[in-house]
Scaffold this active site. Structure first.
Site, mmCIF file in Angstrom:
data_model
loop_
_atom_site.group_PDB
_atom_site.id
_atom_site.type_symbol
_atom_site.label_atom_id
_atom_site.label_comp_id
_atom_site.label_asym_id
_atom_site.label_seq_id
_atom_site.Cartn_x
_atom_site.Cartn_y
_atom_site.Cartn_z
ATOM 1 N N ASN A 49 0.839 -1.190 0.000
ATOM 2 C CA ASN A 49 0.000 0.000 0.000
ATOM 3 C C ASN A 49 0.878 1.245 0.000
ATOM 4 O OD1 ASN A 49 0.579 0.694 2.900
ATOM 5 N ND2 ASN A 49 -0.466 -1.263 3.221
ATOM 6 N N ASP A 89 -4.539 -10.623 12.636
ATOM 7 C CA ASP A 89 -4.929 -9.292 13.088
ATOM 8 C C ASP A 89 -4.019 -8.890 14.254
ATOM 9 O OD1 ASP A 89 -6.175 -7.009 14.154
ATOM 10 O OD2 ASP A 89 -8.135 -7.674 13.441
ATOM 11 N N ILE A 90 -2.987 -8.123 13.960
ATOM 12 C CA ILE A 90 -1.949 -7.820 14.943
ATOM 13 C C ILE A 90 -2.507 -7.067 16.136
ATOM 14 C CG2 ILE A 90 0.223 -6.584 15.333
ATOM 15 C CD1 ILE A 90 0.883 -7.091 12.362
ATOM 16 N N ILE A 91 -3.223 -5.972 15.885
ATOM 17 C CA ILE A 91 -3.678 -5.113 16.980
ATOM 18 C C ILE A 91 -4.702 -5.841 17.850
ATOM 19 C CG2 ILE A 91 -5.557 -3.973 15.721
ATOM 20 C CD1 ILE A 91 -3.054 -2.125 17.941
ATOM 21 N N PHE A 115 -4.928 2.413 14.967
ATOM 22 C CA PHE A 115 -5.195 3.428 13.943
ATOM 23 C C PHE A 115 -6.257 2.892 12.998
ATOM 24 C CE2 PHE A 115 -1.643 5.581 15.555
ATOM 25 C CZ PHE A 115 -1.527 6.826 14.957
#
Length: 422
Positions: free
Chosen positions: A221, A319-321, A338
């Site tokens: 991205n 999903d890290i967070i 974020f």
């Protein structure tokens, strides 16, 4: 645990500062800058452009600095001994506040058509600059090219801030307040902070991830990593022990920050779960790819004449967070996430805050031109959980360094309140 403070103003004692003042309504604030620098123990000499004298008189700044104010390159008395060269050598740092679009353009092109620009060319001292102009002038592509070139040439930008302007417009371009300028100058001279044993450990993810399709192609991205790196620099300046888990970016490691480079979302996930239990604060600022190729090709994928389409099988990345937020008590840090959105910013951010179990979220509207991905500026909506729901703070467009300071201060404050049980 109380939030940590910035470097003390004692770092300015005895420093010799040359303050340049250019034309603009913000020139009246230069009087307060001179006063605060003197109170901090600096020797201050002021150089004014011709236009600046239409907004504030040299006599005012002479009275505050206790030194004659220089206004002309061709002053026979001062130049009898090559005064502009001596003044350039005298300064420990040059600070220009305010700096107009015109002055910035002349500095970029190496012009020496007045005393201030000549001094800047002749001096090897560190240089700091606080832009001040109308919001349209600040946003103009020519100005944006010029400030980027200034940064490349070694100038440290202070601001600008965003808000109401003297012309009636609202937006970025306001000169930073005198106390913010003073803080930036003091930080420049302050020795690097060595975190104490009791300093909080802050772990931050930043930049994009790259998910290989074959040995030469990948999914990624537009994230530049600038926001995450600004957060890391700010947390380190606050005295925290900072570990930055970084995707592939072209940015220098902030001073006092430990950097761990990763490429893929899986690598970032592994590093985050390894470091998060040791941290007091975790900020997930990276733009992590949601999906990766189920099976990356061993060799380069070839295009054939009879193949008009290509089908890729993608699988979801971890999903890290959410996984950090789901760590058990005793291992779970205060978690800030974020959300980069293009519509219904607050609704989506509130949903992500609750769904992923975060303590705070910073929502960005990445559809706004000149903000977010790849830009030096950003705006944000901060949301955080409270005992009876959630609270919010709107941060208008501003440099990412300033927004980082706001986010880190709020995160450390809420971490402190959480740790104390308040």
């Amino acid at each position: 645990m109380a939030p940590l403070s910035h470097s003390p103003l004692s770092s300015l004692a005895g420093k010799r500062l040359l303050l340049g003042v250019s034309a603009g309504i913000a020139a009246y604030k230069s009087a307060l800058i001179v006063r605060q620098l003197k109170q901090a123990g600096c020797e201050v000499r002021v150089v004014m452009t011709e236009g600046a004298q239409a907004f504030i008189t040299p006599l005012t700044l002479q009275a505050l600095s206790g030194e004659p104010v220089r206004t002309s390159l061709l002053d026979p008395e001062a130049e009898a001994g090559m005064g502009h060269i001596e003044l350039a050598r005298w300064a420990d740092a040059i600070v220009i506040a305010p700096a107009t679009a015109d002055l910035i353009a002349r500095l970029v092109h190496g012009m020496a058509d007045d005393l201030l620009t000549t001094l800047c060319l002749a001096s090897e001292a560190p240089r700091l600059i606080a832009p001040a102009m109308n919001q349209a002038m600040w946003r103009h592509p020519a100005t944006q090219r010029n400030v980027k070139q200034l940064a490349t040439d070694g100038w440290q930008l202070i601001g600008p801030a965003a808000g109401d302007q003297a012309c009636g417009d609202v937006g970025p371009g306001r000169m930073s307040e005198p106390d913010e300028i003073l803080e930036a100058v003091s930080r420049h001279f302050a020795p690097p902070i060595t975190p104490s044993a009791s300093a909080p450990h802050v772990v931050i993810t930043a930049g994009p991830t790259r998910e290989a399709l074959d040995p030469v192609r990948y999914l990624s991205n537009h994230s530049s990593g600038k926001m995450g790196y600004a957060l890391a620099a700010e947390a380190a300046a606050q005295g925290a022990r900072v570990t930055l888990i970084s995707g592939p970016v072209n940015l220098p490691t902030p001073q006092g920050v430990e950097r761990l480079n990763v490429e893929t979302a899986v690598q970032m996930h592994t590093a985050a779960l390894e470091l998060a239990p040791q941290a007091a604060l975790f900020i997930g600022c990276a733009a992590v790819a949601d999906y990766r190729a189920a099976n990356a090709a061993e060799h380069k994928l070839k295009k054939t004449d009879d193949q008009d389409t290509l089908t890729l099988t993608l699988v979801k990345n971890p999903d890290i967070i959410a996984d950090v937020a789901a760590l058990p008590d005793g291992q779970r840090p205060f978690v800030v996430g974020f959300a980069a959105e293009t519509q219904d910013i607050e609704r989506y951010a509130q949903d992500k805050l609750a769904r992923k179990g975060l303590d705070m979220i910073v929502a960005n509207d990445v559809s706004q031109q000149g903000l977010g991905f790849g830009s030096d500026d950003n705006a944000a909506l901060l949301l955080w959980r409270t005992s009876d729901g959630s609270d919010r703070l709107v941060a208008p467009p501003q440099p990412k360094t300033q927004l980082a300071a706001l986010i880190v201060r709020h995160a450390l404050t809420h971490l402190s309140l959480t740790s104390s049980g308040a």
